[in-house]
Design a protein around this motif. Sequence first.
Motif: not given
Length: 119
Positions: A6-15, A37-42
């Motif tokens: 899946e695409t990364i669901n980046s957390n704004p606070t952590l970022a 962009f892209g996908s990864t197991d992360m």
Amino acid sequence: MSPRYETINSNPTLAELYANAMLRLGVDCPMESDRGFGSTDMGNVSWRVPAIQPMFKIVDHVPNHTREFTAAAATDRAFQATFEAAKAMAFTAIDLLAEPALLDKAKREFQESTAAATA
């Protein structure tokens, strides 16, 4: 069939915490809350818990996944960049532990992002 990444669901606070930690270390490393962009197991992990996948530069003008990048990864500059990124991750964890409101905010953002994705 290959696994679905899946695409990364980046957390704004952590970022933001990570980017600020890198700045405190003297490294300009902007974090995008939605890289898109892209996908990864992360990516799979980031849809189950609040997460980020920080990126950092170990060398200029060398694309990832190349022989040149592999050679660059064995340099002192790469070691130092990796050490700074590891310290920033540790500082991010310390910030979350020191300020429970930040952890609560990250959890709320995660819940909102996953709810919006399934709506």
